[in-house]
Design a protein around this motif. Sequence first.
Motif, PDB file in Angstrom:
ATOM      1  N   LEU A  78     -30.792  43.439 -14.482  1.00  8.65           N
ATOM      2  CA  LEU A  78     -30.952  42.271 -13.316  1.00  8.65           C
ATOM      3  C   LEU A  78     -32.617  42.138 -13.666  1.00  8.65           C
ATOM      4  N   ALA A  79     -33.420  42.889 -13.610  1.00 12.87           N
ATOM      5  CA  ALA A  79     -34.876  42.745 -13.833  1.00 12.87           C
ATOM      6  C   ALA A  79     -35.122  41.913 -14.917  1.00 12.87           C
ATOM      7  N   LEU A  80     -34.620  42.484 -16.030  1.00 19.48           N
ATOM      8  CA  LEU A  80     -34.727  41.670 -17.388  1.00 19.48           C
ATOM      9  C   LEU A  80     -34.296  40.285 -17.211  1.00 19.48           C
ATOM     10  N   LEU A  81     -33.030  40.094 -16.681  1.00 18.69           N
ATOM     11  CA  LEU A  81     -32.675  38.470 -16.567  1.00 18.69           C
ATOM     12  C   LEU A  81     -33.552  37.700 -16.101  1.00 18.69           C
ATOM     13  N   THR A  82     -34.607  38.069 -15.108  1.00 21.77           N
ATOM     14  CA  THR A  82     -35.522  37.172 -14.571  1.00 21.77           C
ATOM     15  C   THR A  82     -36.737  37.158 -15.283  1.00 21.77           C
ATOM     16  N   ARG A  83     -36.728  37.989 -16.423  1.00 18.34           N
ATOM     17  CA  ARG A  83     -38.236  38.143 -17.184  1.00 18.34           C
ATOM     18  C   ARG A  83     -38.141  37.699 -18.751  1.00 18.34           C
ATOM     19  N   SER A  84     -36.942  37.582 -19.112  1.00 16.51           N
ATOM     20  CA  SER A  84     -36.490  37.321 -20.580  1.00 16.51           C
ATOM     21  C   SER A  84     -35.742  35.984 -20.811  1.00 16.51           C
ATOM     22  N   SER A  85     -35.859  35.792 -22.024  1.00 15.37           N
ATOM     23  CA  SER A  85     -35.411  34.636 -22.729  1.00 15.37           C
ATOM     24  C   SER A  85     -33.989  35.017 -23.327  1.00 15.37           C
ATOM     25  N   ALA A  86     -33.659  36.302 -23.440  1.00 17.11           N
ATOM     26  CA  ALA A  86     -32.370  36.753 -24.151  1.00 17.11           C
ATOM     27  C   ALA A  86     -31.347  36.861 -23.080  1.00 17.11           C
ATOM     28  N   VAL A  87     -30.858  35.595 -22.603  1.00 13.61           N
ATOM     29  CA  VAL A  87     -29.969  35.497 -21.410  1.00 13.61           C
ATOM     30  C   VAL A  87     -28.496  35.737 -21.909  1.00 13.61           C
ATOM     31  N   ILE A  88     -28.031  35.334 -23.059  1.00 11.81           N
ATOM     32  CA  ILE A  88     -26.723  35.705 -23.234  1.00 11.81           C
ATOM     33  C   ILE A  88     -26.508  37.183 -23.592  1.00 11.81           C
ATOM     34  N   THR A  89     -27.442  37.607 -24.393  1.00  6.92           N
ATOM     35  CA  THR A  89     -27.394  39.270 -24.503  1.00  6.92           C
ATOM     36  C   THR A  89     -27.534  40.230 -23.260  1.00  6.92           C
ATOM     37  N   ILE A  90     -28.353  39.746 -22.416  1.00  8.22           N
ATOM     38  CA  ILE A  90     -28.284  40.264 -20.882  1.00  8.22           C
ATOM     39  C   ILE A  90     -27.090  40.162 -19.976  1.00  8.22           C
ATOM     40  N   VAL A  91     -26.715  38.972 -20.206  1.00  5.40           N
ATOM     41  CA  VAL A  91     -25.496  38.465 -19.166  1.00  5.40           C
ATOM     42  C   VAL A  91     -24.228  39.427 -19.762  1.00  5.40           C
ATOM     43  N   VAL A  92     -24.113  39.408 -21.098  1.00  4.77           N
ATOM     44  CA  VAL A  92     -23.033  40.158 -21.795  1.00  4.77           C
ATOM     45  C   VAL A  92     -23.318  41.751 -21.232  1.00  4.77           C
ATOM     46  N   SER A  93     -24.354  42.271 -21.556  1.00  6.26           N
ATOM     47  CA  SER A  93     -24.528  43.627 -20.996  1.00  6.26           C
ATOM     48  C   SER A  93     -24.275  43.645 -19.589  1.00  6.26           C
ATOM     49  N   LEU A  94     -24.703  42.857 -18.941  1.00  4.48           N
ATOM     50  CA  LEU A  94     -24.563  43.047 -17.309  1.00  4.48           C
ATOM     51  C   LEU A  94     -22.882  43.142 -17.027  1.00  4.48           C
ATOM     52  N   GLY A  95     -22.304  42.346 -17.760  1.00  6.05           N
ATOM     53  CA  GLY A  95     -20.975  42.566 -17.760  1.00  6.05           C
ATOM     54  C   GLY A  95     -20.233  43.713 -18.224  1.00  6.05           C
ATOM     55  N   LEU A  96     -20.768  44.440 -19.167  1.00  9.76           N
ATOM     56  CA  LEU A  96     -20.411  45.721 -19.605  1.00  9.76           C
ATOM     57  C   LEU A  96     -20.391  46.548 -18.949  1.00  9.76           C
ATOM     58  N   VAL A  97     -21.661  46.706 -18.105  1.00 15.11           N
ATOM     59  CA  VAL A  97     -22.521  47.562 -17.460  1.00 15.11           C
ATOM     60  C   VAL A  97     -21.643  47.761 -16.009  1.00 15.11           C
TER      61      VAL A  97
END
Length: 182
Positions: A78-97
């Motif tokens: 969640l913190a990375l999503l607000t600070r990174s441009s790697a949105v799709i990677t983070i969103v997929v990881s959020l779904g997995l976790v």
Amino acid sequence: MIAGAIWGLFNVGFAMILSFGPSLLVERGWTVAAAGSAISLALWISAVSVPLGGVLADRTRRPLTLVVVGSFLLALLLALLTRSSAVITIVVSLGLVSGQPAGPIMSLPARVLAPQTRAIGMGIFLTVFYAAMMLGPVIAGRLASWTGSAAAALDLGALVVLVCPLLVWLFERIAENRPQPA
């Protein structure tokens, strides 16, 4: 009540993705349709990760470890999503976790409630959960309005999820001193 708070706070953190993730991406210049589509990946993938979490909890025989690790990872993402441009990677990881701790958290009340108190206990569990889910997004929305960015709501989500490991520890301390339900 503690198990309900764990479930409620974990879900408040997850709800921040779906509630404020699209707005965050729109703030970054994404179209509304692209932002909504990207963020929806977390929900679709979490539907698969819930049963995966149950399998992992059963195989490892460490369901609470899954809750603690899942909470830390969800907060980090969640913190990375607000600070990174790697949105799709983070969103997929959020779904997995995000789905993996669901089964272990939902099993907490059964660990401490005897059959004769299970109905009222589950009522209390769900009342605490619904109270968190009612208040969390309202507070996050006010925070986002006050700061002028949806990032504040996602950061709040990360913070409330970080409370979950502390509550797991408290739950375990109380459960250790209670007789096991029949």
